[in-house]
Enzyme design. Structure first.
Site, PDB file in Angstrom:
ATOM      1  N   HIS A 276       0.843  -1.195   0.000  1.00  0.00           N
ATOM      2  CA  HIS A 276       0.000   0.000   0.000  1.00  0.00           C
ATOM      3  C   HIS A 276       0.887   1.258   0.000  1.00  0.00           C
ATOM      4  O   HIS A 276       0.657   2.190  -0.770  1.00  0.00           O
ATOM      5  CB  HIS A 276      -0.930  -0.034   1.225  1.00  0.00           C
ATOM      6  CG  HIS A 276      -1.636   1.249   1.511  1.00  0.00           C
ATOM      7  ND1 HIS A 276      -2.934   1.478   1.125  1.00  0.00           N
ATOM      8  CD2 HIS A 276      -1.226   2.376   2.145  1.00  0.00           C
ATOM      9  CE1 HIS A 276      -3.277   2.705   1.508  1.00  0.00           C
ATOM     10  NE2 HIS A 276      -2.259   3.268   2.133  1.00  0.00           N
ATOM     11  N   GLU A 277       1.905   1.250   0.848  1.00  0.00           N
ATOM     12  CA  GLU A 277       2.819   2.407   0.912  1.00  0.00           C
ATOM     13  C   GLU A 277       3.562   2.600  -0.409  1.00  0.00           C
ATOM     14  O   GLU A 277       3.736   3.718  -0.881  1.00  0.00           O
ATOM     15  CB  GLU A 277       3.825   2.246   2.057  1.00  0.00           C
ATOM     16  CG  GLU A 277       3.206   2.198   3.448  1.00  0.00           C
ATOM     17  CD  GLU A 277       2.426   3.443   3.806  1.00  0.00           C
ATOM     18  OE1 GLU A 277       2.760   4.525   3.310  1.00  0.00           O
ATOM     19  OE2 GLU A 277       1.455   3.332   4.575  1.00  0.00           O
ATOM     20  N   HIS A 280       1.461   4.444  -2.858  1.00  0.00           N
ATOM     21  CA  HIS A 280       1.495   5.910  -2.759  1.00  0.00           C
ATOM     22  C   HIS A 280       2.664   6.466  -3.563  1.00  0.00           C
ATOM     23  O   HIS A 280       2.564   7.494  -4.210  1.00  0.00           O
ATOM     24  CB  HIS A 280       1.666   6.350  -1.298  1.00  0.00           C
ATOM     25  CG  HIS A 280       0.399   6.289  -0.507  1.00  0.00           C
ATOM     26  ND1 HIS A 280      -0.757   6.860  -0.921  1.00  0.00           N
ATOM     27  CD2 HIS A 280       0.129   5.717   0.697  1.00  0.00           C
ATOM     28  CE1 HIS A 280      -1.706   6.659  -0.015  1.00  0.00           C
ATOM     29  NE2 HIS A 280      -1.191   5.953   0.976  1.00  0.00           N
ATOM     30  N   GLU A 354      -5.829   7.099  -0.923  1.00  0.00           N
ATOM     31  CA  GLU A 354      -5.851   5.862  -0.134  1.00  0.00           C
ATOM     32  C   GLU A 354      -6.491   4.722  -0.920  1.00  0.00           C
ATOM     33  O   GLU A 354      -5.985   3.603  -0.919  1.00  0.00           O
ATOM     34  CB  GLU A 354      -6.584   6.068   1.195  1.00  0.00           C
ATOM     35  CG  GLU A 354      -5.867   6.987   2.166  1.00  0.00           C
ATOM     36  CD  GLU A 354      -4.438   6.564   2.447  1.00  0.00           C
ATOM     37  OE1 GLU A 354      -4.173   5.355   2.574  1.00  0.00           O
ATOM     38  OE2 GLU A 354      -3.568   7.449   2.522  1.00  0.00           O
ATOM     39  N   ASP A 358      -4.618   1.296  -2.007  1.00  0.00           N
ATOM     40  CA  ASP A 358      -5.200  -0.016  -1.699  1.00  0.00           C
ATOM     41  C   ASP A 358      -5.314  -0.854  -2.966  1.00  0.00           C
ATOM     42  O   ASP A 358      -4.981  -2.044  -2.975  1.00  0.00           O
ATOM     43  CB  ASP A 358      -6.609   0.139  -1.086  1.00  0.00           C
ATOM     44  CG  ASP A 358      -6.569   0.590   0.369  1.00  0.00           C
ATOM     45  OD1 ASP A 358      -5.474   0.532   0.979  1.00  0.00           O
ATOM     46  OD2 ASP A 358      -7.621   0.994   0.888  1.00  0.00           O
TER      47      ASP A 358
HETATM   48 ZN   LIG Z   1      -2.057   5.247   2.755  1.00  0.00          ZN
END
Ligand SMILES: [Zn+2]
Length: 411
Positions: A276-277, A280, A354, A358
């Site tokens: 997930h990071e 980003h 976000e 995801d």
């Molecule tokens: Zn996040």
């Protein structure tokens, strides 16, 4: 507009802000007892859920009390010309603009700290303690405060002096220079956050060799993400709550995992959180955020530059000698409706990011372990599973657990 009307406009804005916050908090409170969506039934068992509701209610009452006291304190301060008192006092001690400004903000910051200190103590050692989160000792608490004050004095004082010097030198055109200055400082902070600031408060060690490091390495390599800096931070020194984050650019790029995260999640779940990071990063969210905040800062400074030379701003706060620092405070108070709006825009952008991160984790790794990880993280922080939509709209930087889970399962 004359000074008196401006004064009442400031009061009106403060009252509106306070009431809006209270309304949102209250709406959220009324949803605490709503039924948990079926898909989230496995997050808490009955006892834990009762505990999480008690935690939410305790925090609600506490924030009602602390925000009301701060609100009343600010009103008293404004009606009794507190800013004028401090300004006059500072001018009896020093006579240089920059020094008066520094002294003025030091007194305001100290007053704010005196009001907030008992609340900060109560929140950590009574509420967090009661619900089993607190690991902070009194000693760590005091040392943290002192370090925080020193950091604010050095950084805040340094930046403020530079801003006042820019204004004395360039007049209303100062905003250009300050904009560039703030942009450079925020780049540096982003870049060296982990190297300069984190060590002041925490110990960070490279993640040791083992299966976790291998799994992370394999994932990163699979998505073409160069990741040689993975650190573990001793978050358990202060709280049982867990977290993970990215920082820096280029060669300073690194991932930081809380030791509390490693002890609570399985390896697969940790890799999913990391994916997930990485999402980003790969979706350029960090760059977009930097651009968005740079534009907002530029706009704010430009707007301030239109009013900076007007004596009315200082007069509105009862200060006879117009000055940059008093104008800044008046402008800051008047600006709050605009910052509420930019805040809403930034939060909704953040929630969109976000979802994208995801989706990235699901596409490049797996969705279910990420959902499991989020459930565990929500459980261990006694998070609210039924927030009010209006509260989410104004305050949440992340979609709710339910929304994230549904989005990942849908696509
Ligand atoms: Zn996040």
């Amino acid at each position: 507009m004359d000074a008196i009307s401006l004064f009442y406009l400031i009061i009106g804005i403060l009252v509106f802000d306070f009431l809006l916050d209270q309304l949102l908090g209250y709406l959220n409170y009324t949803w605490y007892s709503k039924n948990v969506p079926q898909e989230l039934n496995d997050v808490y068992d009955a006892d834990e859920y009762a505990k999480s509701q008690e935690y939410k209610k305790t925090n609600y009452r506490f924030s009602l009390l602390s925000s009301s006291i701060s609100f009343i304190a600010i009103l008293i301060f404004l009606f009794y010309d507190g800013f004028a008192l401090i300004d006059t006092w500072a001018r009896t001690l020093v006579n240089h603009d920059t020094l008066v400004g520094l002294l003025f903000f030091t007194v305001i910051a100290a007053a704010g700290e005196i009001i907030s200190l008992p609340f900060s103590y109560y929140s950590t050692f009574v509420i967090e303690e009661k619900f089993g989160f607190n690991k902070t000792t009194i000693k760590t608490f005091i040392i943290d405060k002192i370090k925080g004050w020193l950091l604010t004095a050095i950084l805040g004082g340094g930046i403020l002096s530079l801003v006042i010097i820019c204004y004395d030198w360039a007049g209303a055109n100062f905003w250009w220079y300050v904009w560039i200055l703030i942009f450079e400082i925020s780049l540096l902070m982003n870049m060296f956050y982990a190297r300069w600031f984190v060590p002041l408060f925490n110990k960070q060690t490279p993640l040791e060799e083992g299966t976790l490091k291998t799994s992370i390495g394999n994932y990163a390599q699979g998505v073409g993400f160069q990741l040689d800096k993975i650190f573990v931070i001793d978050g358990s020194k202060r709280s049982t709550k867990a977290n993970a984050y990215f920082s820096g650019f280029g060669s300073e790029k690194r991932v930081t995992l809380y030791d509390t995260l490693i002890s609570k999640l399985t390896e697969e779940e940790i890799v999913a959180v990391l994916a997930h990071e990485v999402g980003h990063y790969k979706r350029k969210h960090i760059i977009y955020n930097l651009i968005a905040s740079t534009i907002t800062t530029g706009f704010t400074l430009w707007l301030f530059s239109l009013f900076v030379d007007s004596a009315t701003l200082s007069e509105a706060l009862g200060v006879a000698i117009p000055s940059f620092h008093v104008g800044l405070v008046a402008f800051g108070l008047l600006y709050s409706p605009i910052s509420t709006i930019t805040g809403i825009v930034m939060s909704s952008l953040s929630r969109k990011f976000e979802y994208e991160a995801d989706a990235f984790a699901k596409d490049t790794y797996k969705g279910e372990p990420l959902i499991d990880a989020l459930k565990k993280l929500n459980k261990t922080s006694l998070s609210n599973l039924t927030p009010h939509p209006a509260y989410v709209f104004f305050n949440y930087s992340h979609p709710t657990l339910y929304q994230r889970m549904m989005a990942m399962r849908e696509n």
